[in-house]
Design a protein around this motif. Sequence first.
Motif, PDB file in Angstrom:
ATOM      1  N   ALA A  76       0.865  -1.184   0.000  1.00 27.07           N
ATOM      2  CA  ALA A  76       0.000   0.000   0.000  1.00 27.07           C
ATOM      3  C   ALA A  76       0.896   1.225   0.000  1.00 27.07           C
ATOM      4  CB  ALA A  76      -0.907   0.017   1.218  1.00 27.07           C
ATOM      5  N   GLY A  77       0.621   2.183  -0.854  1.00 28.16           N
ATOM      6  CA  GLY A  77       1.449   3.380  -0.828  1.00 28.16           C
ATOM      7  C   GLY A  77       1.474   4.195  -2.099  1.00 28.16           C
ATOM      8  N   LEU A  78       0.822   3.721  -3.156  1.00 32.35           N
ATOM      9  CA  LEU A  78       0.898   4.392  -4.451  1.00 32.35           C
ATOM     10  C   LEU A  78      -0.199   5.445  -4.595  1.00 32.35           C
ATOM     11  CD1 LEU A  78       2.643   4.191  -7.031  1.00 32.35           C
ATOM     12  CD2 LEU A  78       0.974   2.565  -7.921  1.00 32.35           C
ATOM     13  N   TRP A  79       0.218   6.663  -4.964  1.00 29.35           N
ATOM     14  CA  TRP A  79      -0.717   7.747  -5.280  1.00 29.35           C
ATOM     15  C   TRP A  79      -1.049   7.695  -6.767  1.00 29.35           C
ATOM     16  CZ3 TRP A  79      -2.452  11.611  -1.804  1.00 29.35           C
ATOM     17  CH2 TRP A  79      -1.883  11.561  -0.525  1.00 29.35           C
ATOM     18  N   THR A  80      -2.287   8.056  -7.107  1.00 34.33           N
ATOM     19  CA  THR A  80      -2.696   8.037  -8.509  1.00 34.33           C
ATOM     20  C   THR A  80      -3.856   8.999  -8.711  1.00 34.33           C
ATOM     21  OG1 THR A  80      -3.267   6.552 -10.343  1.00 34.33           O
ATOM     22  CG2 THR A  80      -4.327   6.117  -8.232  1.00 34.33           C
ATOM     23  N   THR A  81      -4.445   8.991  -9.888  1.00 35.16           N
ATOM     24  CA  THR A  81      -5.663   9.740 -10.188  1.00 35.16           C
ATOM     25  C   THR A  81      -6.672   8.774 -10.806  1.00 35.16           C
ATOM     26  OG1 THR A  81      -5.016  10.314 -12.447  1.00 35.16           O
ATOM     27  CG2 THR A  81      -4.313  11.824 -10.694  1.00 35.16           C
ATOM     28  N   ALA A  82      -7.920   9.178 -10.847  1.00 38.67           N
ATOM     29  CA  ALA A  82      -8.932   8.325 -11.476  1.00 38.67           C
ATOM     30  C   ALA A  82      -8.612   8.098 -12.952  1.00 38.67           C
ATOM     31  CB  ALA A  82     -10.318   8.945 -11.308  1.00 38.67           C
ATOM     32  N   ASN A  83      -8.124   9.133 -13.627  1.00 39.00           N
ATOM     33  CA  ASN A  83      -7.750   8.984 -15.040  1.00 39.00           C
ATOM     34  C   ASN A  83      -6.665   7.925 -15.215  1.00 39.00           C
ATOM     35  OD1 ASN A  83      -9.475  10.845 -16.276  1.00 39.00           O
ATOM     36  ND2 ASN A  83      -8.109  12.566 -15.878  1.00 39.00           N
ATOM     37  N   ASP A  84      -5.648   7.982 -14.358  1.00 37.59           N
ATOM     38  CA  ASP A  84      -4.555   7.018 -14.448  1.00 37.59           C
ATOM     39  C   ASP A  84      -5.011   5.616 -14.066  1.00 37.59           C
ATOM     40  OD1 ASP A  84      -2.699   8.834 -15.323  1.00 37.59           O
ATOM     41  OD2 ASP A  84      -1.297   8.538 -13.660  1.00 37.59           O
ATOM     42  N   GLN A  85      -5.776   5.518 -13.005  1.00 36.20           N
ATOM     43  CA  GLN A  85      -6.204   4.207 -12.534  1.00 36.20           C
ATOM     44  C   GLN A  85      -7.032   3.481 -13.600  1.00 36.20           C
ATOM     45  OE1 GLN A  85      -8.934   3.548  -9.105  1.00 36.20           O
ATOM     46  NE2 GLN A  85      -7.064   2.948  -8.027  1.00 36.20           N
ATOM     47  N   LEU A  86      -7.839   4.240 -14.315  1.00 38.72           N
ATOM     48  CA  LEU A  86      -8.621   3.648 -15.407  1.00 38.72           C
ATOM     49  C   LEU A  86      -7.720   3.017 -16.458  1.00 38.72           C
ATOM     50  CD1 LEU A  86     -11.632   5.960 -16.353  1.00 38.72           C
ATOM     51  CD2 LEU A  86     -11.705   3.560 -15.674  1.00 38.72           C
ATOM     52  N   LYS A  87      -6.601   3.646 -16.746  1.00 35.06           N
ATOM     53  CA  LYS A  87      -5.679   3.109 -17.748  1.00 35.06           C
ATOM     54  C   LYS A  87      -5.138   1.748 -17.318  1.00 35.06           C
ATOM     55  CE  LYS A  87      -4.284   7.732 -19.262  1.00 35.06           C
ATOM     56  NZ  LYS A  87      -3.204   8.737 -19.273  1.00 35.06           N
ATOM     57  N   PHE A  88      -4.822   1.624 -16.045  1.00 38.90           N
ATOM     58  CA  PHE A  88      -4.289   0.360 -15.527  1.00 38.90           C
ATOM     59  C   PHE A  88      -5.344  -0.737 -15.582  1.00 38.90           C
ATOM     60  CE2 PHE A  88      -3.553  -2.534 -11.912  1.00 38.90           C
ATOM     61  CZ  PHE A  88      -2.290  -3.010 -12.240  1.00 38.90           C
ATOM     62  N   TYR A  89      -6.542  -0.458 -15.068  1.00 37.52           N
ATOM     63  CA  TYR A  89      -7.562  -1.498 -14.994  1.00 37.52           C
ATOM     64  C   TYR A  89      -8.161  -1.840 -16.363  1.00 37.52           C
ATOM     65  CZ  TYR A  89      -7.356  -1.796  -9.952  1.00 37.52           C
ATOM     66  OH  TYR A  89      -6.926  -2.026  -8.671  1.00 37.52           O
ATOM     67  N   LYS A  90      -8.194  -0.881 -17.270  1.00 34.12           N
ATOM     68  CA  LYS A  90      -8.655  -1.204 -18.618  1.00 34.12           C
ATOM     69  C   LYS A  90      -7.644  -2.105 -19.316  1.00 34.12           C
ATOM     70  CE  LYS A  90     -11.805   2.614 -19.560  1.00 34.12           C
ATOM     71  NZ  LYS A  90     -12.079   3.837 -20.356  1.00 34.12           N
ATOM     72  N   MET A  91      -6.364  -1.923 -18.993  1.00 31.60           N
ATOM     73  CA  MET A  91      -5.348  -2.828 -19.519  1.00 31.60           C
ATOM     74  C   MET A  91      -5.604  -4.258 -19.034  1.00 31.60           C
ATOM     75  SD  MET A  91      -2.444  -4.614 -18.344  1.00 31.60           S
ATOM     76  CE  MET A  91      -1.859  -3.721 -16.901  1.00 31.60           C
ATOM     77  N   LEU A  92      -5.953  -4.409 -17.758  1.00 37.91           N
ATOM     78  CA  LEU A  92      -6.258  -5.743 -17.228  1.00 37.91           C
ATOM     79  C   LEU A  92      -7.515  -6.311 -17.883  1.00 37.91           C
ATOM     80  CD1 LEU A  92      -5.573  -5.313 -13.387  1.00 37.91           C
ATOM     81  CD2 LEU A  92      -4.086  -6.342 -15.111  1.00 37.91           C
TER      82      LEU A  92
END
Length: 399
Positions: A275-291
């Motif tokens: 636990a410890g990573l900062w992000t934004t909703a825009n960025d997080q979407l990129k990661f989960y859409k990749m999955l």
Amino acid sequence: MKKFSIFTMAALALLFAGCVSRLEMKDSGTTYAADELKAMVDSGEISGAITVFCRGNLQEVNCSGWANVEKRIPIAMDQSFMQCSQTKGFCGVTIAMLVEEGKISLDDPVSKYLPEFKNLKVISGKGKNQKIVPAKNALTIRMVMNHTGGFPFEIPTKVKKGWCALSLRDTAREAAANPLRFEPGTRALYSNTGIDIGAAIIEVVTGKPWDVFLKERVLDPLGMKDTTFQPTGEQLKNSISMYQITPGKKAKFKSFNKWMPLPHNGPTVHPSAGAGLWTTANDQLKFYKMLMNLGIGENGVRILKADTVKNLLATSTRPAKLGKYSLGLRADNKGNFGHGGAWGTNCTVNWKTRQLQMTVIQFNGTLRPFRARVSAAAKKFFDKTLDTSGVDAYTGRLK
């Protein structure tokens, strides 16, 4: 010679060029989440929340309420927030990369890479009969990544000083010096420590700090420019504030949580894979859409092979009797996988149905009414018959 249609020729040209088609997301035209959350935002019971629902090429994005109630700053997709345990999935992806490349095996003993784990001890018995004995089972990479290694939630130093108090290698050393709660592989106990050990192994194998490897191999290729363990002053200024939430009462501002003490950047802040990573909703979407899209980002960049995502990240790696969990991600073997964070964030995707449900909020306390309302909105969205024309053109789906 048989003639090819213009469509076939174009498809082959794309394939041989090594390219993939991309699908532009369409606004679903629905406001289910905004409608469900309006009363809670208006009453002040929650400060604000972001929700995103995706099905195929259709997407509902909702930003309800405030990033900071007192300053009347609306909540938005480009604001930074602490994603807490959702960091585990990022470590899982980097572990999967090394498995895919043949650099590690999930059944390798941890001691192969971290010698301090060669002579592990285990707590045996209870009460007056409790004693410390040598571990019988070998601790493997699989076990540390799926919470069956026997580690506590956090090592003593991090319990006192927070998630980012120690480097990953120092975290591993302290973990190895303390007895395990049970024989490796025989039970499940949710543990940030195990995931940190997985990241420490990556550092040994790659010769790079884990956060650097993550940035080079995942964050930068996906265009996740605002995801970091060291948020800048500007990013912290443009962040979603935390609130203490109690059902039926107005949310109260909270300056920080003890697991992430101030300051949030600088030399005292070390990367934590648990636990410890900062992000934004825009960025997080990129990661989960990749999955969701089996390893390919919306920008067409492949991060992992499709088989790697399906068989390592979206499939449980635990023994059947110990529940379902893969590599830093929940996984139910039905296509659903993802993770949540301690302060209300959550994202689950299904690669088979191409669905995504994401929530961003920063809270401490109990939030049952909020979760029920988000679930109700999601049900309406995913149950509704919507136009999904063009869905077969989605990034990475060419065969």
